[in-house]
Enzyme design. Sequence first.
Site, short mmCIF file in Angstrom:
data_model
loop_
_atom_site.label_atom_id
_atom_site.label_comp_id
_atom_site.label_asym_id
_atom_site.label_seq_id
_atom_site.Cartn_x
_atom_site.Cartn_y
_atom_site.Cartn_z
N GLY A 11 0.83 -1.22 0.00
CA GLY A 11 0.00 0.00 0.00
C GLY A 11 0.86 1.26 0.00
N ALA A 13 1.65 3.50 -2.06
CA ALA A 13 1.24 4.76 -2.69
C ALA A 13 0.09 5.42 -1.94
CB ALA A 13 0.82 4.50 -4.15
N GLN A 15 -2.12 6.87 1.67
CA GLN A 15 -2.01 8.01 2.59
C GLN A 15 -1.03 7.77 3.74
OE1 GLN A 15 -3.94 11.12 2.86
NE2 GLN A 15 -3.84 10.62 0.70
N ILE A 16 -1.14 6.60 4.38
CA ILE A 16 -0.26 6.35 5.54
C ILE A 16 1.19 6.36 5.09
CG2 ILE A 16 0.44 4.58 7.23
CD1 ILE A 16 -2.50 3.78 7.46
N VAL A 129 -1.31 -3.44 9.48
CA VAL A 129 -1.92 -2.14 9.74
C VAL A 129 -3.32 -2.06 9.11
CG1 VAL A 129 -1.60 0.36 9.44
CG2 VAL A 129 0.40 -1.13 9.72
N GLY A 130 -3.44 -2.62 7.89
CA GLY A 130 -4.71 -2.58 7.16
C GLY A 130 -5.83 -3.16 8.01
N ASN A 131 -6.97 -2.50 8.02
CA ASN A 131 -8.07 -2.88 8.92
C ASN A 131 -9.00 -3.92 8.33
OD1 ASN A 131 -7.80 -1.51 11.39
ND2 ASN A 131 -8.27 0.44 10.35
N ASP A 159 -3.36 3.29 19.27
CA ASP A 159 -4.28 3.39 20.40
C ASP A 159 -3.50 3.70 21.69
OD1 ASP A 159 -6.59 2.31 18.76
OD2 ASP A 159 -5.16 0.68 18.62
N HIS A 187 -8.06 -3.86 17.89
CA HIS A 187 -8.02 -2.47 17.40
C HIS A 187 -9.41 -2.16 16.85
CE1 HIS A 187 -6.81 1.25 15.59
NE2 HIS A 187 -7.10 0.81 14.37
#
Length: 325
Positions: A11, A13, A15-16, A129-131, A159, A187
């Site tokens: 991922g 490219a 935002q994070i 990290v991806g939810n 958190d 999370h």
Amino acid sequence: MTDPVRIAITGAAGQICYSMLFRIASGGMYGPNQPVALQLLEIPQAMKVLEAVKMELDDCAFPLLVETICTDDPKVAFTNIDAALFVGAKPRGPGMERSDLLKDNGKIFSSLGKVLNDVANPDVKVCVVGNPANTNAFILKANAPNLNPRNITALTRLDHNRAISQLAEKVNCTVPEIKKMLIWGNHSTTQVPDISYCTVNGKDASSLVDQQWAQEEFIPTVAKRGGAVIAARGSSSAASAGNAVVDHIASWVNGTDDGDWTSMSVPSDGSYGITEGLIYSFPVTCKNGDYEIVQGLEISDFIQGKMKESEQELLDEAADVKEMC
Ligand code: NAD
Ligand code: LMR
């Protein structure tokens, strides 16, 4: 010259990563003396944007960044790596729960988990990290049986950092004065931010705030902070998430400070009665590139009840993704 640490990032490219990659390349994750190589993965449609990210990384002339690979082939991204940061996934929008993403995002983690299993070093350190991050990590672990399962973790450091910041504001102290903050569970909004063991300048945090604040304001504010950022920003947290990933790996690799711990979602070994194998957030200390779940904490009935609710949510999510595991 020291060999670079090789880090795969999915991922890249998005935002994070637009904030996180620059922090890693400037030494924020592995320290000021450790060269790094970035192995950046994207889907084919995002490769043009990824090339632009590489241009900007090049233009920073970071002394520690020895190589940047951009690819849409996970085999290339995952070969010869020390760490893998799984950021690539859809973010939620206003009004959604993170678990609403499971159907779409879960399959990314089953397919990438299989490739990781085939080509990566079995001791690779993984941070999802991806939810929904915990259950995506659970799916990845199930699809990567050759890997050391202990090293498949998910991010609850955001958190943890949010909880520290809320308490610092409440008791009017600085961040470094707070030790032993703790996030239990998933999370998600069932997470359990817990100040029972937290100290502020050596004093029990519980003696500085009233219990009603801790239970009725602090816990929901931290647990719903991701949604509050989405409501304010129109899209999910990015810079603070990238910062938390940097902190998660830096603590794991460089160790936690004496007298402190951090929160990481790791495969449960049955500690505190949590079902073995679930990816659950625990207090951990880190040393020599490894972590240990802090043992022997006494848990109040109130916190215990909430820990069980979060465990149940993870069990329900695990049941929903049975066919991906
Ligand atoms: P984004 O939409 O800006 O970027 C996601 C990127 O992933 C996109 O560029 C997309 O092309 C890429 N991608 C999609 N599928 C991919 C695949 N199979 N392989 C490689 N790349 C792929 O989203 P973002 O804001 O960067 O957020 C990414 C994820 O992180 C979301 O799921 C979000 O909910 C989650 N998140 C988690 C936390 C946490 O604390 N755990 C915090 C913030 C965001
Ligand atoms: C967060 O906590 O900010 C992220 O998980 C993004 C979200 O969906 O809330």
